[in-house]
Design an enzyme around this catalytic site. Structure first.
Site, mmCIF file in Angstrom:
data_model
loop_
_atom_site.group_PDB
_atom_site.id
_atom_site.type_symbol
_atom_site.label_atom_id
_atom_site.label_comp_id
_atom_site.label_asym_id
_atom_site.label_seq_id
_atom_site.Cartn_x
_atom_site.Cartn_y
_atom_site.Cartn_z
ATOM 1 N N ASP A 135 0.009 -7.501 1.333
ATOM 2 C CA ASP A 135 0.533 -6.148 1.541
ATOM 3 C C ASP A 135 2.060 -6.138 1.564
ATOM 4 O O ASP A 135 2.676 -5.460 2.390
ATOM 5 C CB ASP A 135 -0.025 -5.535 2.824
ATOM 6 N N SER A 175 4.687 2.485 7.858
ATOM 7 C CA SER A 175 4.329 1.343 7.027
ATOM 8 C C SER A 175 5.511 0.876 6.186
ATOM 9 O O SER A 175 6.161 1.680 5.510
ATOM 10 C CB SER A 175 3.164 1.704 6.099
ATOM 11 N N HIS A 222 0.812 -1.214 0.000
ATOM 12 C CA HIS A 222 0.000 0.000 0.000
ATOM 13 C C HIS A 222 0.852 1.274 0.000
ATOM 14 O O HIS A 222 0.334 2.356 -0.299
ATOM 15 C CB HIS A 222 -0.980 0.013 1.177
#
Length: 513
Positions: free
Chosen positions: A188, A260, A158
């Protein structure tokens, strides 16, 4: 009042305070003596002397102070990178482009706490009118880490999703344009490649199986654009099931937007996870962070590096959880496995003989404790692999051989045809299946429901449902249904396997008392 009188008064006051204190002490002593020492009348009675526990060896101290993370930061920090992504905007968008710019500035002001740099001041961003590909505008920020000396970087899918350009920044302030080798949205995980020399050493990959709940871990990343930020905490849980394809490592390490893709590091300086998600109502850290286990991530990364995509297995079944009530009613014992609600025609499951109503209890010898276990095991199996599926069917266990196929888009479910008539004691009006209906439903037997009332209606049955079994006995027609029902204890709930469209589900009907 004279000095002598004041002195006398002072002494009198001291005496009074002394008497008061003495009285209090005497009272306390009396209470203590009455509780610790028996009165004379009590002393005449034989009573056991109060026992004082003998000192025992104290338990060893299990935790001795907080850990020092400085060596971990020195070792792993240089291998952690910051990632920024951009999106190209054409120069002919006029007011629409200006509005997008204003929205982006407001987003950065609220979300990152810092204003968006002016276009001329952005690193690697051409001014409007430069080149024919439009202007690069900031799109997002994230983190990553180097996994090989030849420039492969691991991050979240993402982080790079939808980006036109991806830039990787090292701790020595060098910046490189990165190529997205591959990204897998289901897990992911994404792999980037940069062409660079004299890179920091790649991270060491740890063993997730050795990770323990309560163990200290550390995260390094770029929260809110603040590069190489270090936070620490403990492992809160392992194998946290959130319905995703993988089970996450849960920690209380402070992770925020921008973290992230960064590494989760154990006390040996090994990466054990990729920081991926936070559970939050505010958009910021609230004590629950989720990381992708590094062993799962590396399996995905290896496929992305080899072919640019991830290949998964499938067998072609629709599944649902097995409730405790259903498990007890059909003789399974405990609530486990995956209930087969439907089998897609022509798929490996169909060819292997799986049926709606089967409960898959093992796949290749591994127990299916919850319904989410089966998709993970099947997806991780290489297409073309001959596998064994154990099912619980009408009171018996069966082993079926199935050859796993490659995962593709599921076929559109077909609708079943409506039904006709008959009657029985559970509040059901039933009819036999015609030969044409059996062919259409791909069923060798069963009965059709036309009307429902009483217990059947309360259990949720509807007209048009197809009942495949009752009390764990497969039924071919209404006559067999009623014969089987006649042998059932009318005071106890009755389980029926109901097919609705292409889906099958156990339903427990409670007879009227």
């Amino acid at each position: 009042m004279s000095v002598s009188q004041q002195s006398a008064s002072s002494k009198s006051s001291v005496v009074r305070r002394t008497l008061v204190v003495g009285a209090v002490v005497s009272a306390v002593g009396l209470v203590l003596s009455s509780s610790l020492f028996p009165h004379a009348s009590q002393a005449q009675q034989p009573t056991a002397a109060p026992q004082i526990a003998a000192p025992t060896n104290q338990s060893p101290v299990l935790v001795t102070g907080l850990p020092d993370f400085t060596q971990l930061v020195d070792r792993v920090g240089p291998s952690v990178v910051s990632i920024r992504t951009t999106q190209r905007v054409g120069g002919d968008q006029g007011e629409e482009s200006d509005e997008a710019e204003a929205q982006m500035r407001e987003f950065f002001r609220r979300f990152f706490g810092t204003p968006l740099p002016e276009p001329d001041a952005r690193r690697g961003t051409p001014r409007p009118g430069q080149g024919g590909q439009g202007e690069e505008r900031p799109r997002g920020l994230g983190s990553g880490f180097i996994v090989s000396q030849d420039g492969y970087v691991l991050t979240n899918a993402h982080v790079v999703d939808g980006a036109d350009e991806v830039y990787v920044n090292l701790t020595d302030k060098r910046e490189f344009k990165a190529k997205v080798v591959g990204a897998d949205k289901r897990t992911d995980v994404a792999v980037l490649k940069i062409d660079a020399s004299k890179l920091p050493p790649p991270v060491r990959v740890g063993d997730v199986n050795r990770l323990k709940v309560g163990e200290w871990v550390m995260a390094i990343g770029t929260p809110f654009g603040l590069e190489n930020t270090v936070t620490a905490g403990i492992v809160s849980a392992k194998a946290r099931d959130t319905g995703e394809e993988i089970r996450f490592i849960q920690t209380d390490v402070a992770v925020n937007p921008g973290n992230s893709g960064g590494p989760l590091i154990n006390m040996r300086g090994e990466v054990v996870g990729i920081n991926s998600q936070i559970l939050s109502r505010s958009g910021g850290f609230m004590g629950i962070s989720l990381s992708i286990p590094i062993d799962d991530a590396m399996k995905v990364a290896d496929q992305l590096r080899t072919s640019g995509k991830v290949t998964r297995g499938r067998i072609g079944v629709s599944i649902a959880p097995v409730t405790k009530e259903v498990a007890e009613s059909i003789g399974l014992g405990k609530a486990m496995g995956a209930l087969v609600q439907g089998v897609e025609p022509g798929t490996p499951a169909d060819k292997a003989g799986l049926e709606a109503g089967d409960i898959i209890t093992r796949f290749n010898g591994t127990a299916i404790e919850s319904v989410a276990d089966l998709p993970r095991l099947v997806a991780a199996t290489k297409p073309g692999t001959a596998s064994t599926v154990q099912v619980f069917r009408r009171g018996d266990y069966k082993d079926l051989k199935v050859t796993v196929a490659e995962l593709d888009a599921p076929s559109t479910a077909e609708k079943a045809s409506p039904a006709k008539l008959a009657a029985n004691a559970l509040g059901l009006t039933l009819a036999d299946l015609s030969a044409a209906q059996k062919r259409e439903l791909r069923q060798s037997g069963g009965v059709l429901v036309e009307k429902v009332q009483g217990p059947a209606a309360r259990a949720g049955l509807r007209p048009g449902d197809v009942i495949l079994s009752v009390a764990n006995v497969q039924v071919a027609d209404v006559k067999q249904f009623e014969a089987t029902l006649a042998k059932v204890d009318k005071s106890r709930p009755v389980s029926v396997l109901v097919r609705r469209g292409e889906w099958a589900q156990y339903v427990v009907i409670r007879p009227a008392q």
